[in-house]
Design a protein around this motif. Structure first.
Motif, PDB file in Angstrom:
ATOM      1  N   MET A  91       7.506 -22.604 -35.920  1.00  0.00           N
ATOM      2  CA  MET A  91       6.039 -23.028 -35.482  1.00  0.00           C
ATOM      3  C   MET A  91       5.959 -22.239 -34.292  1.00  0.00           C
ATOM      4  SD  MET A  91       4.100 -26.699 -34.520  1.00  0.00           S
ATOM      5  CE  MET A  91       2.700 -26.676 -33.595  1.00  0.00           C
ATOM      6  N   THR A  92       4.946 -21.389 -34.303  1.00  0.00           N
ATOM      7  CA  THR A  92       4.704 -20.479 -32.990  1.00  0.00           C
ATOM      8  C   THR A  92       3.708 -21.029 -31.867  1.00  0.00           C
ATOM      9  OG1 THR A  92       3.227 -19.123 -33.946  1.00  0.00           O
ATOM     10  CG2 THR A  92       5.451 -18.323 -34.087  1.00  0.00           C
ATOM     11  N   VAL A  93       4.043 -21.095 -30.582  1.00  0.00           N
ATOM     12  CA  VAL A  93       2.814 -21.535 -29.866  1.00  0.00           C
ATOM     13  C   VAL A  93       2.352 -20.402 -29.075  1.00  0.00           C
ATOM     14  CG1 VAL A  93       2.425 -23.173 -27.828  1.00  0.00           C
ATOM     15  CG2 VAL A  93       4.322 -23.489 -29.310  1.00  0.00           C
ATOM     16  N   GLU A  94       0.910 -20.397 -29.154  1.00  0.00           N
ATOM     17  CA  GLU A  94       0.196 -19.147 -28.356  1.00  0.00           C
ATOM     18  C   GLU A  94       0.417 -19.261 -26.752  1.00  0.00           C
ATOM     19  OE1 GLU A  94      -3.762 -19.430 -29.852  1.00  0.00           O
ATOM     20  OE2 GLU A  94      -3.392 -18.865 -31.882  1.00  0.00           O
ATOM     21  N   SER A  95       0.548 -18.256 -26.377  1.00  0.00           N
ATOM     22  CA  SER A  95       0.677 -18.093 -25.028  1.00  0.00           C
ATOM     23  C   SER A  95      -0.648 -17.639 -24.178  1.00  0.00           C
ATOM     24  CB  SER A  95       1.942 -17.340 -24.693  1.00  0.00           C
ATOM     25  OG  SER A  95       1.634 -15.824 -24.856  1.00  0.00           O
ATOM     26  N   SER A  96      -0.621 -17.929 -23.032  1.00  0.00           N
ATOM     27  CA  SER A  96      -1.835 -17.413 -22.104  1.00  0.00           C
ATOM     28  C   SER A  96      -1.528 -16.569 -21.051  1.00  0.00           C
ATOM     29  CB  SER A  96      -2.836 -18.472 -22.013  1.00  0.00           C
ATOM     30  OG  SER A  96      -3.998 -18.002 -21.100  1.00  0.00           O
ATOM     31  N   ALA A  97      -2.119 -15.516 -20.720  1.00  0.00           N
ATOM     32  CA  ALA A  97      -1.817 -14.717 -19.475  1.00  0.00           C
ATOM     33  C   ALA A  97      -2.353 -15.431 -18.354  1.00  0.00           C
ATOM     34  CB  ALA A  97      -2.205 -13.431 -19.663  1.00  0.00           C
ATOM     35  N   LEU A  98      -3.249 -16.536 -18.401  1.00  0.00           N
ATOM     36  CA  LEU A  98      -3.914 -17.260 -17.206  1.00  0.00           C
ATOM     37  C   LEU A  98      -3.195 -18.330 -16.813  1.00  0.00           C
ATOM     38  CD1 LEU A  98      -7.712 -16.938 -18.545  1.00  0.00           C
ATOM     39  CD2 LEU A  98      -6.551 -15.508 -17.021  1.00  0.00           C
ATOM     40  N   TYR A  99      -2.405 -18.964 -17.623  1.00  0.00           N
ATOM     41  CA  TYR A  99      -1.749 -20.250 -17.310  1.00  0.00           C
ATOM     42  C   TYR A  99      -0.529 -20.477 -18.108  1.00  0.00           C
ATOM     43  CZ  TYR A  99      -4.217 -22.262 -21.088  1.00  0.00           C
ATOM     44  OH  TYR A  99      -4.732 -22.769 -22.238  1.00  0.00           O
ATOM     45  N   ASP A 100       0.367 -20.978 -17.704  1.00  0.00           N
ATOM     46  CA  ASP A 100       1.596 -21.394 -18.695  1.00  0.00           C
ATOM     47  C   ASP A 100       1.363 -22.524 -19.366  1.00  0.00           C
ATOM     48  OD1 ASP A 100       3.262 -19.374 -17.274  1.00  0.00           O
ATOM     49  OD2 ASP A 100       3.702 -20.591 -15.755  1.00  0.00           O
ATOM     50  N   ILE A 101       2.140 -22.595 -20.436  1.00  0.00           N
ATOM     51  CA  ILE A 101       1.934 -23.729 -21.246  1.00  0.00           C
ATOM     52  C   ILE A 101       2.721 -24.845 -20.699  1.00  0.00           C
ATOM     53  CG2 ILE A 101       2.357 -24.531 -23.709  1.00  0.00           C
ATOM     54  CD1 ILE A 101       2.383 -21.810 -24.506  1.00  0.00           C
ATOM     55  N   PRO A 102       1.989 -26.167 -20.651  1.00  0.00           N
ATOM     56  CA  PRO A 102       2.720 -27.218 -19.988  1.00  0.00           C
ATOM     57  C   PRO A 102       4.064 -27.541 -20.976  1.00  0.00           C
ATOM     58  CG  PRO A 102       0.659 -27.969 -20.738  1.00  0.00           C
ATOM     59  CD  PRO A 102       0.556 -26.323 -21.251  1.00  0.00           C
ATOM     60  N   GLY A 103       4.748 -28.009 -20.345  1.00  0.00           N
ATOM     61  CA  GLY A 103       5.973 -28.602 -20.884  1.00  0.00           C
ATOM     62  C   GLY A 103       6.085 -29.927 -21.149  1.00  0.00           C
ATOM     63  N   PRO A 104       6.917 -30.833 -21.471  1.00  0.00           N
ATOM     64  CA  PRO A 104       7.066 -32.140 -21.695  1.00  0.00           C
ATOM     65  C   PRO A 104       6.654 -33.084 -20.401  1.00  0.00           C
ATOM     66  CG  PRO A 104       9.040 -31.219 -22.906  1.00  0.00           C
ATOM     67  CD  PRO A 104       8.080 -30.201 -22.164  1.00  0.00           C
ATOM     68  N   LYS A 105       7.415 -32.506 -19.346  1.00  0.00           N
ATOM     69  CA  LYS A 105       6.907 -33.474 -18.121  1.00  0.00           C
ATOM     70  C   LYS A 105       5.460 -33.092 -17.749  1.00  0.00           C
ATOM     71  CE  LYS A 105      11.894 -33.137 -16.564  1.00  0.00           C
ATOM     72  NZ  LYS A 105      12.432 -32.822 -15.267  1.00  0.00           N
ATOM     73  N   ALA A 106       5.319 -31.938 -17.644  1.00  0.00           N
ATOM     74  CA  ALA A 106       3.461 -31.564 -17.490  1.00  0.00           C
ATOM     75  C   ALA A 106       2.557 -32.559 -18.331  1.00  0.00           C
ATOM     76  CB  ALA A 106       3.439 -30.148 -17.464  1.00  0.00           C
ATOM     77  N   LEU A 107       2.799 -32.259 -19.550  1.00  0.00           N
ATOM     78  CA  LEU A 107       2.184 -33.240 -20.328  1.00  0.00           C
ATOM     79  C   LEU A 107       2.062 -34.681 -19.855  1.00  0.00           C
ATOM     80  CD1 LEU A 107       2.789 -31.674 -23.923  1.00  0.00           C
ATOM     81  CD2 LEU A 107       0.682 -31.313 -22.643  1.00  0.00           C
ATOM     82  N   ALA A 108       3.357 -35.146 -19.499  1.00  0.00           N
ATOM     83  CA  ALA A 108       3.543 -36.672 -19.339  1.00  0.00           C
ATOM     84  C   ALA A 108       2.769 -36.927 -18.054  1.00  0.00           C
ATOM     85  CB  ALA A 108       4.893 -36.977 -19.238  1.00  0.00           C
ATOM     86  N   ARG A 109       2.775 -35.944 -17.307  1.00  0.00           N
ATOM     87  CA  ARG A 109       1.993 -35.962 -15.847  1.00  0.00           C
ATOM     88  C   ARG A 109       0.218 -36.021 -16.027  1.00  0.00           C
ATOM     89  NH1 ARG A 109       4.705 -32.635 -13.420  1.00  0.00           N
ATOM     90  NH2 ARG A 109       3.322 -30.767 -13.798  1.00  0.00           N
ATOM     91  N   HIS A 110       0.119 -35.021 -17.168  1.00  0.00           N
ATOM     92  CA  HIS A 110      -1.404 -34.958 -17.313  1.00  0.00           C
ATOM     93  C   HIS A 110      -1.877 -36.250 -18.034  1.00  0.00           C
ATOM     94  CE1 HIS A 110      -1.042 -30.294 -17.396  1.00  0.00           C
ATOM     95  NE2 HIS A 110      -1.037 -30.721 -16.306  1.00  0.00           N
TER      96      HIS A 110
END
Length: 289
Positions: A1-20
């Protein structure tokens, strides 16, 4: 499974998702606390007592509200009827090749855009002795028509210059270029902005109560200041505000629908069929002679 990346922002990781999720939960909790406090204050100040809501049970009050709503829609209808031609006329004037016409149109548009709407309505009503309905409509037309003139002008200027140059190369006059080339292409882009400005005009009809025009807000004011019903200010707001919001949301929804339809349709329709390209053998006709 591929995750699309963006040049504008980094894809949030597990900690960032939990924080959000934590931030979202805190925000929802704060909103719930605020709404709970508002409801508590409404009950604490006895805004839901029968004496404050009994006014809406009377036929006369219901007719007053319906008459006010009808007057609001009447003022809005006249505003739309006159503001659109006003905007189109002065947009054409600002795009004119004749400098006096262009300067006069610019002066009118910029003046009425800068003038406070309430000042214009009061001036027309008090100084010119115009009836409340037409004083309100005149003020709304002058202001919203000037804004629409800028919308029309910007929409026409947004069409690629090559379209206009090609039309002139075909021998079309400027009027024909505007009517058959520029305006049809700009129309689809302008419609959402036009309808959004009409939402503003609909809300601004509520200023009519300041010049005793019996529109929807004026009818609510008459009910809210009635001592026989224990001054039901909050109940009146709770009845009138959703209707205003509903009408504005309906126009906003229409603007979004128009925008979606414009995206689905091709930018140009019709035209002569294009022949399929074929490879011709031999020299060009001019070289064979």
């Amino acid at each position: 499974m591929t995750v699309e990346s963006s040049a504008l922002y980094d894809i949030p990781g597990p900690k960032a998702l939990a924080r959000h999720r934590l931030y979202g939960g805190i925000a929802l909790l704060a909103i719930a606390v605020l709404l709970g406090w508002i409801v508590y204050m409404l009950f604490h100040t006895q805004q839901f007592t029968e004496s404050k809501w009994m006014a809406f049970e009377y036929k006369g009050v219901q007719e007053l509200l319906l008459r006010g709503l009808g007057n609001t829609l009447k003022a809005f209808g006249w505003t739309v009827l006159f503001a659109l031609p006003f905007g189109a006329l002065f947009a054409a004037g600002r795009l004119s090749d004749h400098r006096p016409v262009r300067m006069l149109s610019t002066l009118v548009v910029e003046f009425f855009r800068a003038m406070p709407l309430l000042v214009m309505i009061f001036f027309i009503f008090v100084a010119l002795k115009v009836a409340p309905l037409w004083a309100l409509v005149a003020g709304l037309v002058l202001y919203n028509g000037s804004v629409l003139a800028e919308v029309f002008r910007a929409g026409v200027l947004a069409v690629p210059k090559g379209q206009k140059e090609a039309a002139f190369a075909l021998g079309m006059r400027k009027t024909q270029v505007m009517a058959y080339v520029l305006v049809p292409q700009a129309n689809r882009a302008m419609l959402p902005a036009i309808i959004s400005q009409l939402v503003v005009a609909l809300k601004d009809t509520s200023l009519g109560f300041l010049i005793t025009y019996e529109e929807f807000l004026h009818a609510g004011k008459l009910i809210a200041t009635n001592l026989d019903y224990d001054l039901p200010f909050i109940p009146v707001v709770m009845v009138i505000a959703p209707i205003y919001i509903g009408m504005c949301l309906l126009l906003s929804w229409f603007a979004r629908w128009v925008e979606r339809q414009g995206r689905r349709r091709p930018s140009m329709r019709g035209g002569a069929p294009v022949a399929s390209a074929e490879v011709a053998m031999g020299l060009p006709p001019t070289a064979q002679q």
